[in-house]
Design an enzyme around this catalytic site. Structure first.
Site, PDB file in Angstrom:
ATOM      1  CG  HIS A 121    -110.259   3.810  33.946  1.00  0.00           C
ATOM      2  ND1 HIS A 121    -110.416   2.478  34.204  1.00  0.00           N
ATOM      3  CD2 HIS A 121    -111.469   4.244  33.511  1.00  0.00           C
ATOM      4  CE1 HIS A 121    -111.662   2.112  33.936  1.00  0.00           C
ATOM      5  NE2 HIS A 121    -112.325   3.175  33.532  1.00  0.00           N
ATOM      6  CG  HIS A 132    -116.425  -0.616  25.973  1.00  0.00           C
ATOM      7  ND1 HIS A 132    -115.784   0.398  25.333  1.00  0.00           N
ATOM      8  CD2 HIS A 132    -116.863  -0.096  27.147  1.00  0.00           C
ATOM      9  CE1 HIS A 132    -115.824   1.490  26.080  1.00  0.00           C
ATOM     10  NE2 HIS A 132    -116.456   1.219  27.186  1.00  0.00           N
ATOM     11  CG  ASP A 136    -114.950   6.443  33.003  1.00  0.00           C
ATOM     12  OD1 ASP A 136    -114.260   5.673  33.685  1.00  0.00           O
ATOM     13  OD2 ASP A 136    -115.980   6.085  32.404  1.00  0.00           O
ATOM     14  CD  GLU A 148    -118.783   1.968  30.732  1.00  0.00           C
ATOM     15  OE1 GLU A 148    -118.397   3.143  30.814  1.00  0.00           O
ATOM     16  OE2 GLU A 148    -118.666   1.275  29.695  1.00  0.00           O
ATOM     17  CE1 TYR A 155    -110.625   5.820  29.740  1.00  0.00           C
ATOM     18  CE2 TYR A 155    -111.604   8.010  29.793  1.00  0.00           C
ATOM     19  CZ  TYR A 155    -111.642   6.671  30.128  1.00  0.00           C
ATOM     20  OH  TYR A 155    -112.705   6.183  30.836  1.00  0.00           O
ATOM     21  CG  HIS A 167    -119.157   6.018  35.398  1.00  0.00           C
ATOM     22  ND1 HIS A 167    -120.338   6.056  34.692  1.00  0.00           N
ATOM     23  CD2 HIS A 167    -118.209   5.617  34.507  1.00  0.00           C
ATOM     24  CE1 HIS A 167    -120.108   5.694  33.440  1.00  0.00           C
ATOM     25  NE2 HIS A 167    -118.826   5.419  33.313  1.00  0.00           N
ATOM     26  CG  ASP A 205    -115.439   0.452  33.857  1.00  0.00           C
ATOM     27  OD1 ASP A 205    -116.644   0.764  33.781  1.00  0.00           O
ATOM     28  OD2 ASP A 205    -114.532   1.215  33.484  1.00  0.00           O
ATOM     29  CG  HIS A 226    -118.084   7.938  29.110  1.00  0.00           C
ATOM     30  ND1 HIS A 226    -118.229   6.886  28.244  1.00  0.00           N
ATOM     31  CD2 HIS A 226    -117.815   7.388  30.312  1.00  0.00           C
ATOM     32  CE1 HIS A 226    -118.009   5.742  28.884  1.00  0.00           C
ATOM     33  NE2 HIS A 226    -117.751   6.037  30.137  1.00  0.00           N
TER      34      HIS A 226
END
Ligand code: FEO
Length: 403
Positions: A228, A28, A167, A84, A195, A82, A86, A148
């Site tokens: 990650h 993104h 994250d 999101e 990051y 989380h 991914d 985040h």
């Protein structure tokens, strides 16, 4: 089901069952030159638990890895740290295949997951301090709002002393070396910094509050396992210390000069601005947007004290690459910067004013109105560029000296 590589044991009772995305280059808008991983973890407690899932195209890989350890149907609990995509893109299908007893997420996670997916199962909301028993083990949850996303949370596994941090403390690095200490330290440092600079910079106050509150939670941490990149085990508090430092956005003597050019006039100005920075005793870093990307610029900005930007005027506007990078940097809400602008033009010459507006929107303290040059810089123009660099450098050194 196709078979993929096996799960990797990270402690007696915990396995990494995620996926490696070797080829993603743009996450993104964040340039992921080294790819990434989507980490998910399987806890072999009495109640078998899966912590996070993976991006939808990698679901088979996740399931295959789980299958290399246990029958996926034996999973009792899924925790979504989380929402999101991914990490949750495959959640609906994984739940359909596994049929767990319970799925847990933060209250915001429940809302966010329902807003994204047509869920046909209930998710139980949890909040900071809540715990659940896995029989012989225990999980504790810590909400980390805006780190985040509003839904983000950590999960702590007491018996193995692992903090699953989604994250936070992660990095985009595709590697089969699952632990941070098995990788090149310079790469680990750069990717963790990148990051932070690209994902977490706008949330520095929340990071500071979270890090300050960690001791009150009495978590004995042996490993930090993010969603990650590699797992921190050698000194698991290293990323916490790094985040504490980076969140201060303390300026140093570094001045970044970000520019693009049409016919090399603005390029020549950029080099001359850098000469002026050098004369002042500060350290210039010149970033040409024709050859670098916005994520690199954001990473370089993190510990800089000076930001000088240059653009030619193209059709009464700044150059498109400069609009791109400045829009991106502005969104990251950097702090404690001083700077200025420069640029060449043919007839209109709006670029420098527009660059100044961007800098003002970013609360960058301007040292001057900037330097505008018609067509090609002559000696006098270059002297002004040198002075711009020198003024920013000298003022920065003075400000650092006062702190
Ligand atoms: Fe890795 Fe915010 O998702």
């Amino acid at each position: 089901m196709r078979e993929f590589a096996k799960a990797v044991k990270i402690t007696d009772k915990v396995y990494w069952v995620g996926a490696i995305d070797w080829s993603i280059k743009d996450f993104h808008g964040y340039s992921t030159d080294r790819g990434t991983t989507y980490n998910a973890y399987l806890v072999l407690a009495d109640k078998i638990t899966l912590i996070d899932t993976v991006k939808a195209p990698f679901r088979e890989e996740l399931m295959s890895r789980i299958k290399s350890v246990i029958d996926p149907g034996k999973i009792d609990i899924i925790v979504s740290n989380h929402a999101e995509m991914d990490h949750s893109g495959s959640l609906r299908q994984v739940v359909a295949e596994v049929k767990p007893e319970k799925v847990f997420a933060s209250a915001m996670g429940v809302k966010t997951l329902n807003a994204h997916f047509d869920l046909d199962f209930e998710i139980t909301p949890v909040k900071t301090g809540d715990g659940i028993s896995l029989g012989n083990m225990e999980l504790t949850f810590v909400e980390t709002k805006m780190l985040h996303w509003p839904d983000s949370m950590f999960t702590y596994l007491k018996e193995e002393k692992i903090l699953f941090s989604q994250d936070a403390f992660g990095m985009h690095l595709a590697t089969d070396r699952l632990f941070e200490d098995e990788n090149e330290p310079d790469i680990i440092h750069w990717e963790a910094l990148k990051y932070f600079a690209n994902i977490l910079l706008p949330y520095c106050p929340q990071i500071t509050r979270l890090v300050e509150s960690l001791p009150d939670l009495n978590l004995d941490i042996r490993m930090i396992a993010p969603d990650h990149g590699p797992i921190w085990r050698k000194d698991p508090m290293v990323p916490v210390k790094k985040y504490t430092e980076w969140a201060k956005q303390k300026p140093n003597k570094k001045v970044i000069i970000i520019y693009d050019t049409m016919w090399q006039s603005t390029a020549l100005m950029a080099r001359t601005v850098a000469d002026g920075v050098m004369e002042s005793g500060a350290e210039p870093h010149v970033i040409h947007m024709g050859s670098k990307d916005r994520s690199f610029a954001a990473t370089m900005m993190l510990d800089a004290g000076g930001l000088i930007v240059g653009s030619p005027t193209l059709n009464n506007n700044i150059f498109p690459t400069m609009a791109d990078v400045l829009t991106y940097l502005k969104g990251l809400r950097p702090k404690n910067l001083i700077g200025g602008a420069f640029g060449s033009y043919g007839w209109g010459g709006e670029a420098v004013r527009q660059l100044n507006e961007y800098l003002e929107d970013m609360s960058v303290e301007l040292v001057s109105e900037g330097v505008k040059v018609k067509y090609v810089p002559g000696n006098e123009d270059l002297q002004q560029c040198r002075e711009l660099g020198k003024n920013v450098g000298e003022k920065l050194i003075e400000l650092i000296g006062k702190k």
